[in-house]
Design an enzyme around this catalytic site. Structure first.
Site, PDB file in Angstrom:
ATOM      1  N   SER A 120       0.912  -1.280  -0.070  1.00 52.62           N
ATOM      2  CA  SER A 120       0.014   0.148  -0.063  1.00 52.62           C
ATOM      3  C   SER A 120       0.851   1.344   0.029  1.00 52.62           C
ATOM      4  O   SER A 120       0.479   2.385  -0.359  1.00 52.62           O
ATOM      5  CB  SER A 120      -1.186   0.044   1.220  1.00 52.62           C
ATOM      6  OG  SER A 120      -0.109  -0.389   2.491  1.00 52.62           O
ATOM      7  N   HIS A 141      -2.880  -3.502  -6.373  1.00 55.22           N
ATOM      8  CA  HIS A 141      -3.291  -2.919  -4.959  1.00 55.22           C
ATOM      9  C   HIS A 141      -4.730  -2.924  -4.891  1.00 55.22           C
ATOM     10  O   HIS A 141      -5.350  -2.331  -5.669  1.00 55.22           O
ATOM     11  CB  HIS A 141      -2.651  -1.290  -4.772  1.00 55.22           C
ATOM     12  CG  HIS A 141      -3.042  -1.031  -3.468  1.00 55.22           C
ATOM     13  ND1 HIS A 141      -3.327   0.273  -2.980  1.00 55.22           N
ATOM     14  CD2 HIS A 141      -3.044  -1.761  -2.183  1.00 55.22           C
ATOM     15  CE1 HIS A 141      -3.443   0.289  -1.948  1.00 55.22           C
ATOM     16  NE2 HIS A 141      -3.441  -0.800  -1.181  1.00 55.22           N
ATOM     17  N   GLU A 153      -5.583  -0.572  -8.135  1.00 55.12           N
ATOM     18  CA  GLU A 153      -4.743  -0.049  -8.703  1.00 55.12           C
ATOM     19  C   GLU A 153      -3.697  -0.789  -9.211  1.00 55.12           C
ATOM     20  O   GLU A 153      -2.978  -1.779  -8.581  1.00 55.12           O
ATOM     21  CB  GLU A 153      -3.762   1.001  -7.446  1.00 55.12           C
ATOM     22  CG  GLU A 153      -5.102   2.136  -7.088  1.00 55.12           C
ATOM     23  CD  GLU A 153      -4.462   2.651  -5.840  1.00 55.12           C
ATOM     24  OE1 GLU A 153      -4.717   3.943  -5.799  1.00 55.12           O
ATOM     25  OE2 GLU A 153      -3.632   2.204  -5.049  1.00 55.12           O
ATOM     26  N   ASN A 191      -4.018   6.102  -1.477  1.00 54.48           N
ATOM     27  CA  ASN A 191      -3.350   6.235  -0.325  1.00 54.48           C
ATOM     28  C   ASN A 191      -2.611   7.594  -0.302  1.00 54.48           C
ATOM     29  O   ASN A 191      -2.373   8.356   0.950  1.00 54.48           O
ATOM     30  CB  ASN A 191      -2.468   5.341   0.448  1.00 54.48           C
ATOM     31  CG  ASN A 191      -3.359   4.044   0.762  1.00 54.48           C
ATOM     32  OD1 ASN A 191      -4.232   4.209   1.264  1.00 54.48           O
ATOM     33  ND2 ASN A 191      -2.648   2.853   0.973  1.00 54.48           N
TER      34      ASN A 191
HETATM   35  N1  CAA Z   1     -15.613  -9.655   3.495  1.00 52.35           N
HETATM   36  C1  CAA Z   1     -16.382 -10.135   2.515  1.00 52.35           C
HETATM   37  N2  CAA Z   1     -17.811  -9.367   2.419  1.00 52.35           N
HETATM   38  C2  CAA Z   1     -17.982  -8.435   3.346  1.00 52.35           C
HETATM   39  C3  CAA Z   1     -17.104  -7.937   4.185  1.00 52.35           C
HETATM   40  C4  CAA Z   1     -15.920  -8.673   4.278  1.00 52.35           C
HETATM   41  N3  CAA Z   1     -15.072  -8.312   5.202  1.00 52.35           N
HETATM   42  N4  CAA Z   1     -17.807  -6.918   5.159  1.00 52.35           N
HETATM   43  C5  CAA Z   1     -19.131  -6.609   4.417  1.00 52.35           C
HETATM   44  N5  CAA Z   1     -19.036  -7.619   3.371  1.00 52.35           N
HETATM   45  C6  CAA Z   1     -20.132  -7.814   2.262  1.00 52.35           C
HETATM   46  C7  CAA Z   1     -21.515  -8.031   3.066  1.00 52.35           C
HETATM   47  O1  CAA Z   1     -21.507  -9.484   3.147  1.00 52.35           O
HETATM   48  C8  CAA Z   1     -22.606  -7.482   2.217  1.00 52.35           C
HETATM   49  O2  CAA Z   1     -22.859  -8.376   1.201  1.00 52.35           O
HETATM   50  P1  CAA Z   1     -24.271  -8.540   0.201  1.00 52.35           P
HETATM   51  O3  CAA Z   1     -24.654  -7.092  -0.004  1.00 52.35           O
HETATM   52  O4  CAA Z   1     -24.041  -9.497  -0.756  1.00 52.35           O
HETATM   53  O5  CAA Z   1     -25.297  -8.829   1.545  1.00 52.35           O
HETATM   54  C9  CAA Z   1     -21.817  -6.247   1.830  1.00 52.35           C
HETATM   55  O6  CAA Z   1     -20.461  -6.668   1.829  1.00 52.35           O
HETATM   56  C10 CAA Z   1     -22.310  -5.198   2.721  1.00 52.35           C
HETATM   57  O7  CAA Z   1     -21.970  -5.298   3.936  1.00 52.35           O
HETATM   58  P2  CAA Z   1     -23.176  -4.577   5.254  1.00 52.35           P
HETATM   59  O8  CAA Z   1     -24.253  -4.501   4.694  1.00 52.35           O
HETATM   60  O9  CAA Z   1     -22.650  -5.571   6.263  1.00 52.35           O
HETATM   61  O10 CAA Z   1     -22.136  -3.205   5.614  1.00 52.35           O
HETATM   62  P3  CAA Z   1     -21.949  -2.077   4.432  1.00 52.35           P
HETATM   63  O11 CAA Z   1     -23.045  -1.640   3.803  1.00 52.35           O
HETATM   64  O12 CAA Z   1     -21.897  -0.942   5.848  1.00 52.35           O
HETATM   65  O13 CAA Z   1     -20.735  -2.063   3.816  1.00 52.35           O
HETATM   66  C11 CAA Z   1     -18.192  -2.042   3.639  1.00 52.35           C
HETATM   67  C12 CAA Z   1     -19.811  -2.573   4.519  1.00 52.35           C
HETATM   68  C13 CAA Z   1     -18.091  -2.580   2.265  1.00 52.35           C
HETATM   69  C14 CAA Z   1     -16.897  -2.420   4.449  1.00 52.35           C
HETATM   70  C15 CAA Z   1     -18.580  -0.598   3.750  1.00 52.35           C
HETATM   71  O14 CAA Z   1     -18.844  -0.116   4.919  1.00 52.35           O
HETATM   72  C16 CAA Z   1     -17.380   0.242   3.023  1.00 52.35           C
HETATM   73  O15 CAA Z   1     -17.223   0.393   1.966  1.00 52.35           O
HETATM   74  N6  CAA Z   1     -16.488   0.757   3.849  1.00 52.35           N
HETATM   75  C17 CAA Z   1     -15.290   1.516   3.303  1.00 52.35           C
HETATM   76  C18 CAA Z   1     -14.219   0.464   3.181  1.00 52.35           C
HETATM   77  C19 CAA Z   1     -12.821   1.138   2.569  1.00 52.35           C
HETATM   78  O16 CAA Z   1     -12.904   2.251   2.355  1.00 52.35           O
HETATM   79  N7  CAA Z   1     -12.159   0.472   2.203  1.00 52.35           N
HETATM   80  C20 CAA Z   1     -10.749   0.711   1.661  1.00 52.35           C
HETATM   81  C21 CAA Z   1      -9.918   0.937   2.799  1.00 52.35           C
HETATM   82  S1  CAA Z   1      -8.270   1.330   2.541  1.00 52.35           S
HETATM   83  C22 CAA Z   1      -7.399  -0.019   1.840  1.00 52.35           C
HETATM   84  O17 CAA Z   1      -7.849  -1.206   2.125  1.00 52.35           O
HETATM   85  C23 CAA Z   1      -6.197   0.178   1.282  1.00 52.35           C
HETATM   86  C24 CAA Z   1      -4.928   0.501   1.790  1.00 52.35           C
HETATM   87  O18 CAA Z   1      -3.796   0.278   1.400  1.00 52.35           O
HETATM   88  C25 CAA Z   1      -4.893   0.883   3.580  1.00 52.35           C
END
Ligand code: CAA
Length: 295
Positions: A120, A141, A153, A191
């Site tokens: 990352s 990424h 990415e 990032n």
């Molecule tokens: N693994 C697999 N599936 C998952 C999951 C996980 N850990 N968490 C949630 N899901 C799935 C759920 O099963 C659900 O699926 P369905 O629609 O098929 O039922 C769907 O995602 C939506 O989940 P929820 O309804 O429980 O919750 P939500 O609508 O709040 O979504 C989220 C959860 C997708 C995590 C959402 O909150 C989100 O998009 N958050 C932001 C995440 C983000 O910004 N990620 C990037 C982080 S930075 C990074 O990763 C890079 C780095 O280098 C640091």
């Protein structure tokens, strides 16, 4: 364009197991390597559980779950990745640990194999330089949670062969993802923008601008982000955020990337966010409650 059939994944943590899952689901024979049997077995069991949930929700056919799991294999041996057409590394964010693996794999894998890192914040060139195939190295990424987040990415260094880049880009697409083209600068696109945002949110709390809860609420309701910056930092992992910040600060010497003191103290005390049960929120409470830092 060279065809990809076999995929190797290094590391079966949060990111590695997500990458292994989407790879096997997309039809690739996938081998995921961890340092112990317990770790890769736990990852494969976790993937089975995720797929089982999708079957229960009627979003995946039971036979697709079974065929996906049939394409997935765990190992502790790097030699078992010898036949892979692409290897995606998702181990701890430490250049020496990554490069030790790349050096070993360079001697084991076929000359055509593509090496990809899910780093990352490190640069791909710093890994490519450890191998005798810098032109076959790219960044791939992914974002957490990998099965849900659409973005990948795809990173090219100044040495990446254009055909290798194109193959990696199409591979990301074949996983059902939306790839974007990125230059090999620390933090790539997301990032580069996200890390200072999360660090600024912590500085805002340190300065008493508003509470953790209100900043989270503000960014969710005011900009439509699915999570506010503190919920997101806990989700990414505070130790990970601190490490990424260090690497990016070292690269740019720009204080926007530097970890604020509060983040440093939290990491020292083991507040790693969701994975440790406590970060800006206490996850032992349902729903999670903001931790009172008494400051
Ligand atoms: N693994 C697999 N599936 C998952 C999951 C996980 N850990 N968490 C949630 N899901 C799935 C759920 O099963 C659900 O699926 P369905 O629609 O098929 O039922 C769907 O995602 C939506 O989940 P929820 O309804 O429980 O919750 P939500 O609508 O709040 O979504 C989220 C959860 C997708 C995590 C959402 O909150 C989100 O998009 N958050 C932001 C995440 C983000 O910004 N990620 C990037 C982080 S930075 C990074 O990763 C890079 C780095 O280098 C640091």
């Amino acid at each position: 364009m060279p065809e990809i059939k076999r995929v190797g994944v290094l590391g079966a943590g949060l990111m590695g197991s997500g990458i292994a899952q989407v790879s096997a689901q997309a039809g690739y024979d996938t081998v995921v390597r961890e340092v112990s049997d317990a770790l890769h077995e736990r990852a494969v069991a976790g993937i089975g559980k995720q797929l089982g949930k999708a079957v229960d929700k009627g979003k995946l056919a039971a036979e697709d779950r079974d065929s996906t799991l049939g394409r997935l294999r765990g190992t502790t041996s790097l030699e078992e990745l010898a036949e892979c057409d692409i290897i995606i590394e998702a181990v701890v964010e430490d250049l020496e640990i990554k490069n030790e693996m790349w050096r070993t794999l360079d001697g084991i894998c076929g000359p055509e194999a593509i090496f990809a890192s899910n780093t990352s914040s490190l640069t791909i060139a710093d890994m490519a330089a450890a191998t005798r195939r810098p032109e076959r190295m790219v960044g791939l990424h992914f974002f957490n949670p990998v099965p849900v987040m659409k973005l990948v990415e795809v990173v090219k260094t100044i040495a990446t062969d254009p055909e290798v880049f194109e193959t990696a880009f199409e591979f990301a697409r074949s996983l059902g993802k939306e790839p974007i083209v990125c230059k090999d600068n620390s933090g790539f696109v997301v990032n580069l923008l996200l890390v200072p945002y999360m660090m600024d949110a912590i500085r805002a709390v340190e300065q008493g601008v508003a509470s953790v809860e209100d900043i989270d609420k503000g960014m969710r309701l005011g900009t439509g982000y699915p999570m506010g910056p503190f919920t997101l930092s806990d989700f990414v992992g505070l130790d990970t955020l601190d490490k990424i910040g260090d690497i990016m600060y070292n690269e740019y010497k720009d204080k926007r990337y530097a970890s604020p003191p509060l983040l440093r103290r939290m990491v020292s005390l083991g507040y790693q966010g969701r994975k440790s049960g406590k970060g800006f929120y206490d996850y032992a409470q349902d729903p999670p409650r903001v931790v009172d830092f008494g400051i």
